[in-house]
Design a protein around this motif. Structure first.
Motif, mmCIF file in Angstrom:
data_model
loop_
_atom_site.group_PDB
_atom_site.id
_atom_site.type_symbol
_atom_site.label_atom_id
_atom_site.label_comp_id
_atom_site.label_asym_id
_atom_site.label_seq_id
_atom_site.Cartn_x
_atom_site.Cartn_y
_atom_site.Cartn_z
ATOM 1 N N ARG A 186 -23.236 33.641 -11.266
ATOM 2 C CA ARG A 186 -22.526 34.934 -11.370
ATOM 3 C C ARG A 186 -21.669 34.921 -12.647
ATOM 4 N NH1 ARG A 186 -21.324 39.324 -7.730
ATOM 5 N NH2 ARG A 186 -19.726 40.556 -8.735
ATOM 6 N N GLU A 187 -20.954 33.816 -12.871
ATOM 7 C CA GLU A 187 -20.177 33.579 -14.096
ATOM 8 C C GLU A 187 -20.039 32.073 -14.257
ATOM 9 O OE1 GLU A 187 -18.135 35.778 -16.069
ATOM 10 O OE2 GLU A 187 -18.147 37.622 -14.887
ATOM 11 N N VAL A 188 -19.827 31.643 -15.491
ATOM 12 C CA VAL A 188 -19.461 30.248 -15.745
ATOM 13 C C VAL A 188 -18.013 30.274 -16.234
ATOM 14 C CG1 VAL A 188 -19.968 28.145 -17.041
ATOM 15 C CG2 VAL A 188 -21.852 29.653 -16.335
ATOM 16 N N VAL A 189 -17.102 29.655 -15.458
ATOM 17 C CA VAL A 189 -15.666 29.775 -15.750
ATOM 18 C C VAL A 189 -15.044 28.404 -16.008
ATOM 19 C CG1 VAL A 189 -13.502 30.833 -14.974
ATOM 20 C CG2 VAL A 189 -15.669 31.631 -14.013
ATOM 21 N N PRO A 190 -14.554 28.147 -17.232
ATOM 22 C CA PRO A 190 -13.839 26.893 -17.471
ATOM 23 C C PRO A 190 -12.390 27.021 -16.999
ATOM 24 C CG PRO A 190 -14.342 28.036 -19.556
ATOM 25 C CD PRO A 190 -14.676 28.974 -18.445
ATOM 26 N N VAL A 191 -11.914 26.027 -16.214
ATOM 27 C CA VAL A 191 -10.528 26.060 -15.736
ATOM 28 C C VAL A 191 -9.877 24.680 -15.808
ATOM 29 C CG1 VAL A 191 -10.942 27.933 -14.063
ATOM 30 C CG2 VAL A 191 -11.028 25.589 -13.294
#
Length: 308
Positions: free
Chosen positions: A155-160
């Motif tokens: 759905r999304e690739v999210v760096p955290v």
């Protein structure tokens, strides 16, 4: 009280190899300590729910144990717990630590999640504070490729970074966007629906796991026997008596936990009492005992007794 128009509520869970940063991320999103976080893999054993309250939404985070190749009955039960949770939540976040290469364990998990179909799945690049921008860029490309290989569209690739608080709020918003419309599921201000005894046991187990040998994490269980107010105390100076048993599988492990002249057990008590007092908001007298439950991880009767 009426629910605001457009309010969303629902469940999300984080999955990933053991020690992928799932519990730390849960705590960062909730803004309080609800999940045990240890540098040792496979420390999470219960599905702990953390609650994120917003004016327009309530996100219920389900923190699962890491899926792994089971070698004991306990390991098998933990894996079954993970799969049941995946089936029941609204959205899934796959945690892939940026300081580690994507390995066979990750690919196995991605393939398992791909079979869920029709469920939004986020790729979350955790621990970004530990890597350079160049390494992070490479990691994000590897995540995209691994999803493609398994036939999974992220759905999304999210760096955290949960530790530095980077992109944590953005991740919360993205997860909330996938939830169905509906009223809050829990009261305002509540952080978790876990019983206090479970949270106390997790705090003690985390303290006991600090700085011990590799074989111990899987052999350690904590059961809180009682939490009772001390009777002879005046109302303005309450004291809670907390009695808990730390279970290990062998006599040699009992010695490790107790330490020389009881020094290790004393330190476990000091480390966990402060956190328990913050959790309960009351001074606590903590009474810890170490007991041997031989090979409990393989014994169905003992597993039940110890809460698994």
């Amino acid at each position: 009280m009426s629910t605001p128009e457009g309010f969303r509520s629902g469940f999300a869970c984080f999955v990933g190899r053991p020690n992928a940063g799932k519990s730390t991320l849960t705590n960062a999103l909730v803004g309080g300590k609800v999940a045990i976080t240890s540098s040792r893999p496979q420390t999470t054993r219960h599905v702990i729910r953390g609650l994120v309250h917003r004016d327009d939404a309530q996100l219920v985070l389900v923190d699962t144990p890491g899926l792994h190749k089971p070698r004991t009955l306990l390991g098998q039960r933990l894996n079954d717990l993970v799969r049941t949770t995946w089936a029941e939540v609204d959205t899934v976040g796959m945690c892939l630590p940026a300081n580690e290469k994507i390995g066979p364990g990750d690919r196995y998990l991605i393939k398992e999640i791909a079979a869920l179909r029709r469920k939004p799945v986020f790729a979350i690049a955790t621990k970004t504070d530990l890597v350079t921008p160049a390494r992070l860029a490479e990691h994000l490309m590897d995540i995209a490729a691994a999803g493609e290989e398994a036939g999974l569209t992220w759905r999304e690739v999210v760096p955290v970074s949960a530790v530095a608080g980077e992109q944590v709020d953005l991740l919360a918003s993205l997860l909330i966007d996938t939830l169905p419309a509906g009223p809050p599921l829990y009261p305002e201000g509540q952080l978790t629906d876990e019983p206090e005894e479970t949270l106390i046991a997790e705090i003690i187990r985390e303290a006991a796991l600090e700085g011990v040998h590799d074989e111990l994490p899987h052999s350690l269980a904590v059961v809180v026997e009682e939490v009772v107010p001390r009777e002879d105390r005046p109302a303005e100076k309450p004291l809670l008596d907390v009695r808990a048993n730390v279970y290990v599988e062998r006599d040699s492990q009992k010695g490790i936990i107790i330490g020389k002249k009881g020094s290790r057990l004393k330190q476990i008590g000091i480390d966990s009492r402060g956190q328990i007092e913050r959790l309960l908001g009351t001074p606590v007298h903590l009474d810890l005992h170490v007991k041997v439950a031989k090979d409990w991880q393989r014994d169905p009767r003992q597993l039940r007794k110890l809460g698994f």
